[in-house]
Every structure is written in structure tokens, then in C-alpha cells.
Design a protein around this motif. Sequence first.
Motif, PDB file in Angstrom:
ATOM      1  N   VAL A 235      91.144  77.715 109.157  1.00 40.60           N
ATOM      2  CA  VAL A 235      90.721  76.587 109.996  1.00 40.60           C
ATOM      3  C   VAL A 235      91.869  75.585 110.026  1.00 40.60           C
ATOM      4  O   VAL A 235      92.377  75.186 108.974  1.00 40.60           O
ATOM      5  N   GLY A 237      93.566  72.019 112.271  1.00 37.20           N
ATOM      6  CA  GLY A 237      93.488  71.015 113.322  1.00 37.20           C
ATOM      7  C   GLY A 237      94.658  71.151 114.272  1.00 37.20           C
ATOM      8  O   GLY A 237      95.810  71.235 113.843  1.00 37.20           O
ATOM      9  N   TYR A 261      90.239  79.682 113.455  1.00 36.59           N
ATOM     10  CA  TYR A 261      89.603  78.642 114.274  1.00 36.59           C
ATOM     11  C   TYR A 261      90.543  77.448 114.344  1.00 36.59           C
ATOM     12  O   TYR A 261      90.888  76.856 113.316  1.00 36.59           O
ATOM     13  N   ALA A 263      90.903  73.708 115.774  1.00 35.19           N
ATOM     14  CA  ALA A 263      90.018  72.623 116.223  1.00 35.19           C
ATOM     15  C   ALA A 263      90.792  71.603 117.050  1.00 35.19           C
ATOM     16  O   ALA A 263      91.760  70.998 116.568  1.00 35.19           O
ATOM     17  N   THR A 266      91.890  67.212 116.322  1.00 33.69           N
ATOM     18  CA  THR A 266      91.643  67.183 114.883  1.00 33.69           C
ATOM     19  C   THR A 266      92.979  67.172 114.158  1.00 33.69           C
ATOM     20  O   THR A 266      93.895  67.913 114.517  1.00 33.69           O
ATOM     21  N   PRO A 270      90.197  68.786 108.718  1.00 33.97           N
ATOM     22  CA  PRO A 270      89.096  69.315 109.540  1.00 33.97           C
ATOM     23  C   PRO A 270      87.739  69.229 108.868  1.00 33.97           C
ATOM     24  O   PRO A 270      86.728  68.994 109.543  1.00 33.97           O
ATOM     25  N   ARG A 274      85.648  67.125 111.423  1.00 32.36           N
ATOM     26  CA  ARG A 274      84.727  67.997 112.172  1.00 32.36           C
ATOM     27  C   ARG A 274      83.747  68.635 111.199  1.00 32.36           C
ATOM     28  O   ARG A 274      83.552  69.841 111.174  1.00 32.36           O
ATOM     29  N   ARG A 277      80.786  71.098 112.415  1.00 33.92           N
ATOM     30  CA  ARG A 277      81.318  72.387 112.866  1.00 33.92           C
ATOM     31  C   ARG A 277      81.897  73.173 111.695  1.00 33.92           C
ATOM     32  O   ARG A 277      81.673  74.376 111.554  1.00 33.92           O
ATOM     33  N   PHE A 278      82.635  72.490 110.844  1.00 32.91           N
ATOM     34  CA  PHE A 278      83.256  73.141 109.687  1.00 32.91           C
ATOM     35  C   PHE A 278      82.191  73.745 108.773  1.00 32.91           C
ATOM     36  O   PHE A 278      82.328  74.890 108.314  1.00 32.91           O
TER      37      PHE A 278
END
Length: 290
Positions: A235, A237, A261, A263, A266, A270, A274, A277-278
Motif C-alpha cells: 500500500v 500513497g 494498492y 492511494a 495520500t 496511508p 485513508r 479504506r486501509f
Amino acid sequence: MTAQAALPTLHEATYDTGRQKIFVAKAGEGPAVLLLHGGGPGTNGVSSYVRNIAALARDHQVIVPDLPGYGRSTKGVDPADPFGHLADGVRGLLDRLGLEKAHLVGHSYGGACALRLALDTPDRVDRMVLVAPGGIGTTRALPTPGVNRLLNYYTGDGPSRQKLEEFIRRYLAFDDADITDSAIEERYRASLDPEVVAAPPLRRPSGRGALRTIWKMDLTRDARLTRLAVPTLVVWGAADKVNRPSGARMLADRLPDCDLYLAARTGHWPQYERAERFNRLCADFLTGSR
């Protein structure tokens, strides 16, 4: 940062791994997941994951350590092999907790720790979430402005509230609207711990062997990466000013079982910026859903 969301009841303890003492906060029941925090000045485990612990504790035993060098854990990190030192500490913690295997979620410095632990002992890691991890492509370009701010925090005229506030507001978050002055003050005071000031856990390699250390800290140059079978979610940003978002693609191209993913809007945090969502991404991935 200080809590802005309700935390579950946390059970706190300090574990002696032989090499160091590691402070841990725990919540929930179920498969174990360790949340490993980043390396910013004054940070610790719970403050880094304040918006995630409750959500993940619904289905997991959430274990949140202060990494060696931070919070209430033993200070000092081996400057010749910082990622290895952190990984050894977390592995020692797994031993003390009686855990043969666990999920790892690692942000930034903690992401580098998680990845190094998985490279060294893949049998100890079930699934892994890497959140804008450090040590990705670091020898392929000059340090980012955000990394330079981190490495220079304890140098020059020493730590200051202005330095820390600039890093958090300008480099850590894409939108700093919900980061309070009191939260910055809390981190600033923690960053002044005399043991940390004397031996910062995150610093620029120097002296004899510095080049070897820098090379070792670029985990994308580790040949074991392409053979690491641990299922991984990356993940990142898209507006990260600390660790370049291009690192996400580097990992996805090298790891044999990697979801990615990215974002939008961001920064480098993250799991905080977020959080909803995270938390959904993590919960699904750690339970085997994609």
C-alpha cells in the motif's frame, strides 16, 4: 499522534528478548498480526496505528510493539545493519510470545523491518502488508526531501519543534488538517529522550563501512526477493514525499505473490490518512480475501 478514534482496551507488557526489552500493547483475539511503526522522531507503535487497531482487533490478536530505539523499548539500533537489528528484535519478540508464525503490517522503517524479517526467516511470516516501506530502490536515486528531513532531525542545531512540525505537516501527510498542535507537541517531547538524542535510531550511515551499509539497506538488491513466497500486499500513497511511490512497482515486479494498492491524494501515512479504506484492505487480505 494522539488518539482521534476510540481504541479498544490495550493490554501492555514489556518482553525481554535477551538483546533488548520491547514494549508491547495488545488487543483482540484470533490470528496474530504485528503492527510495526515507522521511524519518524518521537513516534511509537500505538500512535502510528491509532486509527487501525480497533478495526483489525475485531478478527485478530493485534500486537503493537515499540520498535527497538523508540517509545518504551530499549534504545539504540545497530547503525551497520539497522534493518537486520530491527528484524532480530521482532523475531525475538515472536519467540517470547510463543508465536511460530504471524502476519506483519509494516509502515516505512517498520516495513523495511518486516521485509527483512521475511527475507531472513520466511517461515515466521504468514501474510505481510508493506505500507510505503523503506529500503526500496534507495541506491538508485538521491534521498527524497522527506528522507533528508528525517536524517537531519538530530544533526546540525539538533531537534526542534519547528523541524518536527515541518516534517509532519509538509512531508508526512498529504492534508494535515486533522493533525493537531498538541499531537505535534507530544511527538516533539518524545523525540527529546536523552538516550535517543545520543544515538538516533534513524540516521545517515557514515564512517568506515558506510557504503556497505547503504547497499545492504536497499532491499530491492537482495536476490532473495524474487524467491520470497510470502503473500504480500503493498500500500503506497501516490503523493508520498518520503519514500518514492515508484517503489511500489519495484516490489510488485520482484515479489512473486504481491498485490498493489496506490492511494490517490495520500502522502506517507496511508493507514492514518485513508484509515477506513486501509482497514478494509488489510482485513480482507489478512483473512485470504482479495
